[in-house]
Design a protein around this motif. Structure first.
Motif, short mmCIF file in Angstrom:
data_model
loop_
_atom_site.label_atom_id
_atom_site.label_comp_id
_atom_site.label_asym_id
_atom_site.label_seq_id
_atom_site.Cartn_x
_atom_site.Cartn_y
_atom_site.Cartn_z
N ASP A 53 77.18 77.45 -21.97
CA ASP A 53 77.34 78.56 -21.02
C ASP A 53 76.23 78.47 -19.96
OD1 ASP A 53 77.60 80.93 -19.62
OD2 ASP A 53 77.76 82.19 -21.41
N SER A 54 76.58 78.11 -18.75
CA SER A 54 75.59 77.92 -17.68
C SER A 54 74.82 79.20 -17.36
CB SER A 54 76.25 77.37 -16.43
OG SER A 54 77.20 78.30 -15.92
N ARG A 55 75.38 80.35 -17.73
CA ARG A 55 74.68 81.62 -17.47
C ARG A 55 73.41 81.75 -18.32
NH1 ARG A 55 79.78 85.34 -18.39
NH2 ARG A 55 79.78 83.89 -20.12
N ASN A 56 73.27 80.90 -19.31
CA ASN A 56 72.09 80.93 -20.19
C ASN A 56 70.92 80.12 -19.64
OD1 ASN A 56 73.24 82.61 -22.16
ND2 ASN A 56 74.27 80.87 -23.10
N PHE A 57 71.04 79.66 -18.40
CA PHE A 57 69.99 78.84 -17.79
C PHE A 57 69.60 79.41 -16.44
CE2 PHE A 57 71.99 76.21 -20.87
CZ PHE A 57 70.96 75.48 -21.41
#
Length: 115
Positions: A53-57
Protein backbone atom coordinates in the motif's frame (compact mmCIF):
# COMPACT_ATOMS: atom_id res chain seq x y z
CA UNK A 1 25.39 20.32 10.88
CA UNK A 2 23.49 21.94 8.03
CA UNK A 3 22.43 19.50 5.31
CA UNK A 4 21.85 20.54 1.73
CA UNK A 5 18.63 18.61 1.04
CA UNK A 6 18.74 19.28 -2.70
CA UNK A 7 22.09 17.47 -2.93
CA UNK A 8 20.43 14.24 -1.76
CA UNK A 9 16.92 14.19 -3.20
CA UNK A 10 13.98 12.36 -1.66
CA UNK A 11 14.00 9.06 0.25
CA UNK A 12 10.94 6.78 0.23
CA UNK A 13 10.34 5.89 3.89
CA UNK A 14 7.92 3.58 5.67
CA UNK A 15 5.43 5.32 7.97
CA UNK A 16 6.49 2.83 10.65
CA UNK A 17 9.99 4.34 10.69
CA UNK A 18 8.45 7.76 11.19
CA UNK A 19 6.45 6.26 14.09
CA UNK A 20 9.72 5.13 15.73
CA UNK A 21 10.31 1.57 14.56
CA UNK A 22 13.90 0.84 13.48
CA UNK A 23 14.98 0.60 9.86
CA UNK A 24 15.27 -3.07 8.96
CA UNK A 25 15.79 -3.05 5.22
CA UNK A 26 16.99 -0.56 2.64
CA UNK A 27 17.55 -0.83 -1.06
CA UNK A 28 18.49 1.50 -3.86
CA UNK A 29 17.19 1.35 -7.39
CA UNK A 30 17.23 3.86 -10.22
CA UNK A 31 14.16 6.09 -9.91
CA UNK A 32 12.16 7.33 -12.86
CA UNK A 33 11.34 10.42 -10.78
CA UNK A 34 14.33 12.76 -10.86
CA UNK A 35 13.57 14.21 -7.41
CA UNK A 36 13.97 10.79 -5.78
CA UNK A 37 17.41 9.33 -5.09
CA UNK A 38 16.37 5.68 -5.38
CA UNK A 39 16.59 4.77 -1.69
CA UNK A 40 13.64 3.01 -0.05
CA UNK A 41 13.58 2.18 3.66
CA UNK A 42 11.38 -0.43 5.36
CA UNK A 43 10.91 -0.84 9.11
CA UNK A 44 11.18 -3.91 11.25
CA UNK A 45 7.36 -4.03 11.40
CA UNK A 46 6.58 -3.90 7.67
CA UNK A 47 5.00 -6.99 6.14
CA UNK A 48 3.92 -7.74 2.56
CA UNK A 49 0.45 -6.27 3.07
CA UNK A 50 1.86 -3.06 4.55
CA UNK A 51 4.43 -2.45 1.80
CA UNK A 52 1.92 -3.16 -0.96
CA UNK A 53 0.00 0.00 0.00
CA UNK A 54 1.81 3.13 -1.23
CA UNK A 55 -0.10 5.22 1.31
CA UNK A 56 2.14 3.67 3.98
CA UNK A 57 5.18 5.53 2.64
CA UNK A 58 6.29 9.15 2.70
CA UNK A 59 8.98 11.07 0.84
CA UNK A 60 11.55 12.51 3.22
CA UNK A 61 14.51 14.81 2.71
CA UNK A 62 18.04 14.18 3.99
CA UNK A 63 17.65 16.41 7.02
CA UNK A 64 14.62 14.38 8.15
CA UNK A 65 16.36 11.07 7.44
CA UNK A 66 19.18 12.11 9.77
CA UNK A 67 16.70 12.16 12.65
CA UNK A 68 15.71 8.51 12.06
CA UNK A 69 18.73 6.93 10.37
CA UNK A 70 21.80 9.19 10.17
CA UNK A 71 23.91 6.35 8.76
CA UNK A 72 21.88 6.66 5.52
CA UNK A 73 23.97 9.67 4.58
CA UNK A 74 27.12 7.58 5.10
CA UNK A 75 25.91 4.93 2.64
CA UNK A 76 24.08 7.37 0.37
CA UNK A 77 26.49 6.94 -2.56
CA UNK A 78 26.11 3.16 -2.66
CA UNK A 79 25.41 1.97 -6.21
CA UNK A 80 21.95 1.26 -7.57
CA UNK A 81 21.14 -2.37 -6.81
CA UNK A 82 22.37 -2.16 -3.20
CA UNK A 83 20.16 -4.37 -1.01
CA UNK A 84 20.79 -4.25 2.75
CA UNK A 85 19.36 -5.67 5.95
CA UNK A 86 20.17 -3.56 9.01
CA UNK A 87 21.64 -5.46 11.98
CA UNK A 88 20.94 -4.61 15.62
CA UNK A 89 22.11 -5.76 19.02
CA UNK A 90 19.93 -4.82 21.98
CA UNK A 91 18.19 -2.17 19.88
CA UNK A 92 21.42 -0.50 18.68
CA UNK A 93 22.34 -0.49 14.99
CA UNK A 94 25.58 -2.47 14.61
CA UNK A 95 26.02 -2.96 10.88
CA UNK A 96 24.64 -4.30 7.62
CA UNK A 97 23.96 -7.61 5.92
CA UNK A 98 24.31 -7.57 2.13
CA UNK A 99 21.37 -9.60 0.84
CA UNK A 100 22.89 -10.05 -2.64
CA UNK A 101 26.24 -11.34 -1.35
CA UNK A 102 24.60 -13.19 1.57
CA UNK A 103 27.08 -11.91 4.17
CA UNK A 104 27.73 -9.13 6.66
CA UNK A 105 29.35 -6.07 5.14
CA UNK A 106 30.89 -2.75 6.08
CA UNK A 107 30.14 0.77 4.92
CA UNK A 108 33.44 0.82 3.06
CA UNK A 109 32.54 -2.37 1.17
CA UNK A 110 29.04 -1.08 0.41
CA UNK A 111 30.43 2.09 -1.17
CA UNK A 112 33.10 0.28 -3.21
CA UNK A 113 30.82 -2.46 -4.51
CA UNK A 114 30.31 -2.73 -8.25
CA UNK A 115 26.84 -3.98 -9.15
Amino acid sequence: MKINNTAFGGFVVSENIIKGYPVRYSFREKSEIKELNGWTLYSSEDDDEFVSDSRNFKIMNAESICKFAPVMLEIFDAPYGTDLCWLYEEGVHTGFYDLKDDRETTIEEILKKQI
